[in-house]
Enzyme design. Structure first.
Site, PDB file in Angstrom:
ATOM      1  N   ASN A   1     -17.448  29.196 -78.357  1.00 42.61           N
ATOM      2  CA  ASN A   1     -16.171  29.898 -78.411  1.00 42.61           C
ATOM      3  C   ASN A   1     -16.477  31.351 -78.738  1.00 42.61           C
ATOM      4  OD1 ASN A   1     -13.483  30.743 -78.835  1.00 42.61           O
ATOM      5  ND2 ASN A   1     -13.642  30.254 -81.011  1.00 42.61           N
TER       6      ASN A   1
ATOM      7  N   MET B   1     -10.661  33.273 -75.222  1.00 46.13           N
ATOM      8  CA  MET B   1     -11.268  32.503 -76.300  1.00 46.13           C
ATOM      9  C   MET B   1     -10.907  31.034 -76.142  1.00 46.13           C
ATOM     10  SD  MET B   1     -12.715  34.414 -78.948  1.00 46.13           S
ATOM     11  CE  MET B   1     -12.994  36.177 -79.060  1.00 46.13           C
ATOM     12  N   CYS B   2     -11.875  30.186 -76.334  1.00 44.87           N
ATOM     13  CA  CYS B   2     -11.673  28.746 -76.235  1.00 44.87           C
ATOM     14  C   CYS B   2     -11.367  28.183 -77.625  1.00 44.87           C
ATOM     15  CB  CYS B   2     -12.918  28.082 -75.659  1.00 44.87           C
ATOM     16  SG  CYS B   2     -13.471  28.796 -74.094  1.00 44.87           S
ATOM     17  N   ARG B   3     -11.108  26.887 -77.673  1.00 44.50           N
ATOM     18  CA  ARG B   3     -10.997  26.146 -78.929  1.00 44.50           C
ATOM     19  C   ARG B   3     -11.987  24.990 -78.843  1.00 44.50           C
ATOM     20  NH1 ARG B   3      -8.776  29.213 -82.590  1.00 44.50           N
ATOM     21  NH2 ARG B   3     -10.366  30.357 -81.424  1.00 44.50           N
TER      22      ARG B   3
END
Length: 262
Positions: A116, A1-3
């Site tokens: 995301n 998961m990205c931010r």
């Protein structure tokens, strides 16, 4: 998961968004608080912005290094100023290549997109089904291998098929189609997206299986008056509002906010 984060409002430099907040995107790259999977976001980053005065396609700066290791970004952040900024730090899905073609923001003409979330087992489940939904132009436009870029490509292709729809409506149609395909192939998808044309932001907090990845908004904070910020995690103390799950959030040119359930 990205931010991720997105800003729309009075022109500011990148520095107060990327570096100055106590829980800035830089900090979130190595010390995130609300990620559903992964520990750090060290697999690259990207920033996209629009020119303050000229009506032109957006600019992007990307790197496969961790954001804290890029020696050029601090100087660039003091120089670049914009009223519309999108940025993210990446936590790559296992097996995805760490190259610039897989770095966000993705750009198509005047549009920028950051994502995301993830499609579970993307290469084995929805890679081919989504590709089959794309028209020839968008299929050839795709340059990377990520689920993120393919979700954006699906939106572009569906929007071109329905040119009378607004961007909000196109995003809604895309998320319904993604849900349909995911159900057919017995997988799950989460899609927190932010898309911009430089004048507005259209975002989603969405997942086919709860909980959806975190997403917040704040408006007219004393540090950023006349502006709206969307972020995976609050950047600083203040009046941050969680976006409802399975909703579309629109921020207009006057920083007016509309939220609709999917």
């Amino acid at each position: 998961m990205c931010r991720l984060l997105a800003y729309l409002g009075s022109p500011v430099s990148l520095e107060p968004l990327l570096y100055e907040p106590e829980h800035s995107l830089i900090v979130q790259s190595y010390q995130p608080r609300e990620m559903l999977s992964g520990v750090v976001n060290a697999d690259g980053f990207g920033v996209g912005w629009y020119h303050v005065q000229r009506d032109t396609e957006p600019f992007t700066y990307k790197n496969t290094l961790p954001i804290w290791n890029d020696i050029n970004l601090p100087s660039l952040s003091r120089y670049v100023e914009s009223g519309c900024i999108l940025s993210y730090v990446r936590s790559a899905t296992a097996g995805q290549a760490l190259d610039l073609s897989n770095c966000q923001p993705f750009q198509y003409q005047r549009l920028l997109c950051i994502h995301n979330g993830r499609i579970e087992n993307f290469r084995q489940t929805l890679y081919v089904p989504i590709s089959q939904q794309l028209n020839d132009e968008i299929y050839k436009w795709v340059s990377g291998t990520t689920d993120s870029e393919h979700i954006f490509a699906l939106l572009l292709s569906l929007w071109q098929k329905n040119p009378g729809k607004t961007l909000e409506q196109a995003l809604h149609i895309t998320l319904l189609k993604l849900t349909e395909i995911a159900l057919t192939h017995q997988t799950h998808a989460s899609a927190n997206l932010v898309i911009s044309n430089g004048n507005s932001l259209v975002a989603s907090r969405f997942s086919t299986k709860s909980p959806a990845p975190s997403l917040y908004w704040t408006a007219n904070d004393p540090t950023f008056p006349n502006a709206v910020i969307l972020a995976s995690e609050p950047l600083f103390g203040g009046n941050w509002t969680p976006c409802p799950e399975n909703s579309i959030i629109s921020v207009g040119e006057e920083c007016d906010i509309r939220i609709e359930q999917i």
